[in-house]
Each structure stands twice: as C-alpha cells, then as structure tokens.
Design a protein around this motif. Structure first.
Motif, PDB file in Angstrom:
ATOM      1  N   ASN A 127       0.516  -0.714  -0.390  1.00 54.79           N
ATOM      2  CA  ASN A 127      -0.725   0.050  -0.582  1.00 54.79           C
ATOM      3  C   ASN A 127       1.061   1.333  -0.560  1.00 54.79           C
ATOM      4  OD1 ASN A 127      -2.408  -1.232   0.388  1.00 54.79           O
ATOM      5  ND2 ASN A 127      -1.959  -2.050   2.157  1.00 54.79           N
ATOM      6  N   CYS A 128       1.567   1.368  -1.151  1.00 52.36           N
ATOM      7  CA  CYS A 128       2.541   2.430  -0.684  1.00 52.36           C
ATOM      8  C   CYS A 128       2.513   3.176  -2.792  1.00 52.36           C
ATOM      9  CB  CYS A 128       4.050   2.101  -0.901  1.00 52.36           C
ATOM     10  SG  CYS A 128       4.113   0.440  -2.010  1.00 52.36           S
ATOM     11  N   ASN A 129       2.990   4.486  -2.801  1.00 46.65           N
ATOM     12  CA  ASN A 129       3.396   4.703  -4.295  1.00 46.65           C
ATOM     13  C   ASN A 129       4.663   5.815  -4.083  1.00 46.65           C
ATOM     14  OD1 ASN A 129       2.567   7.845  -3.011  1.00 46.65           O
ATOM     15  ND2 ASN A 129       1.736   7.221  -2.022  1.00 46.65           N
ATOM     16  N   PHE A 130       4.674   6.009  -5.813  1.00 49.17           N
ATOM     17  CA  PHE A 130       6.304   6.918  -5.725  1.00 49.17           C
ATOM     18  C   PHE A 130       5.281   7.929  -6.583  1.00 49.17           C
ATOM     19  CE2 PHE A 130       7.147   2.572  -7.470  1.00 49.17           C
ATOM     20  CZ  PHE A 130       8.732   2.254  -7.030  1.00 49.17           C
ATOM     21  N   SER A 131       6.660   8.935  -5.719  1.00 45.33           N
ATOM     22  CA  SER A 131       6.654  10.881  -6.160  1.00 45.33           C
ATOM     23  C   SER A 131       7.761  10.708  -6.258  1.00 45.33           C
ATOM     24  CB  SER A 131       5.906  11.183  -4.979  1.00 45.33           C
ATOM     25  OG  SER A 131       6.328  10.722  -4.063  1.00 45.33           O
ATOM     26  N   GLY A 132       8.392  12.259  -6.797  1.00 41.59           N
ATOM     27  CA  GLY A 132       8.826  13.195  -7.408  1.00 41.59           C
ATOM     28  C   GLY A 132       9.918  12.789  -8.343  1.00 41.59           C
ATOM     29  N   GLY A 133      11.030  12.416  -8.678  1.00 35.63           N
ATOM     30  CA  GLY A 133      12.236  12.570  -9.688  1.00 35.63           C
ATOM     31  C   GLY A 133      11.607  12.867 -11.494  1.00 35.63           C
ATOM     32  N   THR A 134      12.267  13.182 -12.033  1.00 37.00           N
ATOM     33  CA  THR A 134      12.521  13.731 -12.702  1.00 37.00           C
ATOM     34  C   THR A 134      11.043  13.354 -14.019  1.00 37.00           C
ATOM     35  OG1 THR A 134      14.386  14.483 -12.782  1.00 37.00           O
ATOM     36  CG2 THR A 134      13.785  14.379 -15.157  1.00 37.00           C
ATOM     37  N   GLY A 135      10.012  14.016 -14.579  1.00 35.54           N
ATOM     38  CA  GLY A 135       9.445  13.829 -15.821  1.00 35.54           C
ATOM     39  C   GLY A 135       8.872  11.955 -15.373  1.00 35.54           C
ATOM     40  N   GLY A 136       8.634  11.836 -13.890  1.00 37.65           N
ATOM     41  CA  GLY A 136       7.597  10.511 -13.606  1.00 37.65           C
ATOM     42  C   GLY A 136       7.849   9.369 -13.900  1.00 37.65           C
ATOM     43  N   LYS A 137       9.282   9.057 -14.261  1.00 33.62           N
ATOM     44  CA  LYS A 137      10.411   8.450 -14.781  1.00 33.62           C
ATOM     45  C   LYS A 137      11.333   7.437 -13.319  1.00 33.62           C
ATOM     46  CE  LYS A 137      11.142  10.136 -19.396  1.00 33.62           C
ATOM     47  NZ  LYS A 137      12.209  10.399 -20.479  1.00 33.62           N
ATOM     48  N   TYR A 138      11.380   6.561 -13.759  1.00 37.56           N
ATOM     49  CA  TYR A 138      11.943   5.918 -12.434  1.00 37.56           C
ATOM     50  C   TYR A 138      13.246   6.578 -12.199  1.00 37.56           C
ATOM     51  CZ  TYR A 138       8.500   1.840 -11.967  1.00 37.56           C
ATOM     52  OH  TYR A 138       7.651   1.250 -11.361  1.00 37.56           O
ATOM     53  N   SER A 139      14.294   6.749 -13.393  1.00 38.53           N
ATOM     54  CA  SER A 139      15.778   7.000 -13.872  1.00 38.53           C
ATOM     55  C   SER A 139      16.043   7.952 -12.408  1.00 38.53           C
ATOM     56  CB  SER A 139      15.916   8.207 -14.899  1.00 38.53           C
ATOM     57  OG  SER A 139      17.195   8.255 -15.098  1.00 38.53           O
TER      58      SER A 139
END
Length: 197
Positions: A127-139
C-alpha cells in the motif's frame, strides 16, 4: 555479517551459500555486484571485481577464504572471487520480507552495520506510492511512501527500465532490495514486475 566489527576484516576459512536476488539483466545493480540471500533471510552485497555470470535465482556457494569484508558507501560488502564461487542450481525463489518503510528506516539507521537485519535483503512494501523524480520516470531518485513514512527509491540511469514511467496512485506492493548509500536509506526494484498495482 556477525564477523564485522567496525573495520575491514580479512576472512579465514569460510564459505557462504545463498540465492542471487539481484538481476544483472536489468542493470539496476553495478557491474560486478550481486546481492545474495541465505535460508535465514539474511542478505549481503557481494562484489566480484568484474562482470560475472550469476543471474537472479541462481543458488551459489562462495569460498570466502582470504577475501575481505568491508563497508562500501555505507553497506556491508563481501569482496569475493568469481573463480572461487560455484553455481549449485538455478531458478530458485526468495520470498520477500513484508516490512513498513518505518521499519526499514529504523533498521538501516542502525550505526552497527552487522546488526542491520534488512540491509541487502529482498523486501516488500505494501500500500505505497511513488512520487518525485524527473518526468515521472524511474531514473535516479524517486520517493516511495507508505502510511509509516518515506524512503528513497533508487534506479540507476543505466537500468533497462530507467526511462519507463513509474505507476502512479496507490500500489498494492513494491518489492526491492534494501540498502544504504552513504547516509541515505534506499530501496531498489530489480525489474518492472516488482511493482504491483
């Protein structure tokens, strides 16, 4: 891990056995490095000094005699030799340990490296989520958040999925390898299927 007492150690007549949990094919681990986990659910980062042939799911035995146990950039590392490593079998599965991000951070913040339980282990955050980074990419660095806190999610720019957009919204689970980079606690997926929406 128990042998390490704060300074580099030259190992005696030891062997370790475990399953490779990292995936060199996706290139989200540095060349020459593999993460290995044993039956007691303890993991370690192994550096072979150059390219190796061990892939995700390989069961290997490493003859550690004369090798070194050090802390490299914040994470305990076994400097080993591929020439003294034997592949026993392949296609093995390690079930990730389900943890909260708060539990991960508490463990990885332990200044006594040998006491860290989750370092170099395959773990699963629910139950988690991603945020931040550049352009919504994993890199590069993104942020992984659950109800208990946040942790840096790291993807090497050389990873095969680095340019892929990460899934947004609430995720069922994210599986990855926990480690430390200097003072930063990190989780790194191995492949895109480690993220379940």
């Amino acid at each position: 891990r128990k042998i390490y007492n704060g300074t580099g150690v030259k190992l005696g007549n030891y062997k370790i056995h475990g399953v490779v949990t990292s995936s060199s094919a996706e290139k989200n681990v540095s060349t020459g490095t593999a993460f290995v986990q044993d039956e007691s659910n303890r993991g370690i980062m192994v550096y072979f000094g150059g390219a190796h042939s061990y892939v995700l799911g390989d069961s290997i035995t490493i003859d550690c005699s004369g090798d070194s146990l050090i802390v490299y950039m914040g994470t305990l590392e076994l400097k080993a030799s591929a020439a003294k490593t034997t592949k026993v079998s392949s296609g093995k599965t390690i079930n990730p340990m389900v943890v909260t991000i708060a539990q991960l951070n508490t463990d990885l913040n332990n200044a006594t490296v040998k006491l860290r339980m989750y370092e170099s282990m395959l773990v699963k955050v629910l139950n988690c989520n991603f945020s931040g980074g550049t352009g919504g990419k994993y890199s590069g660095n993104t942020t992984l958040t659950d109800a208990s806190g946040t942790i840096t999610h790291r993807t090497a720019t050389s990873a095969t999925f680095a340019s892929s957009l990460y899934l947004t919204g609430n995720l069922q689970s994210v599986t990855g390898i926990a480690n430390k980079y200097t003072t930063t606690n990190q989780l790194s997926i191995r492949k895109l299927t480690d993220v379940v929406q």
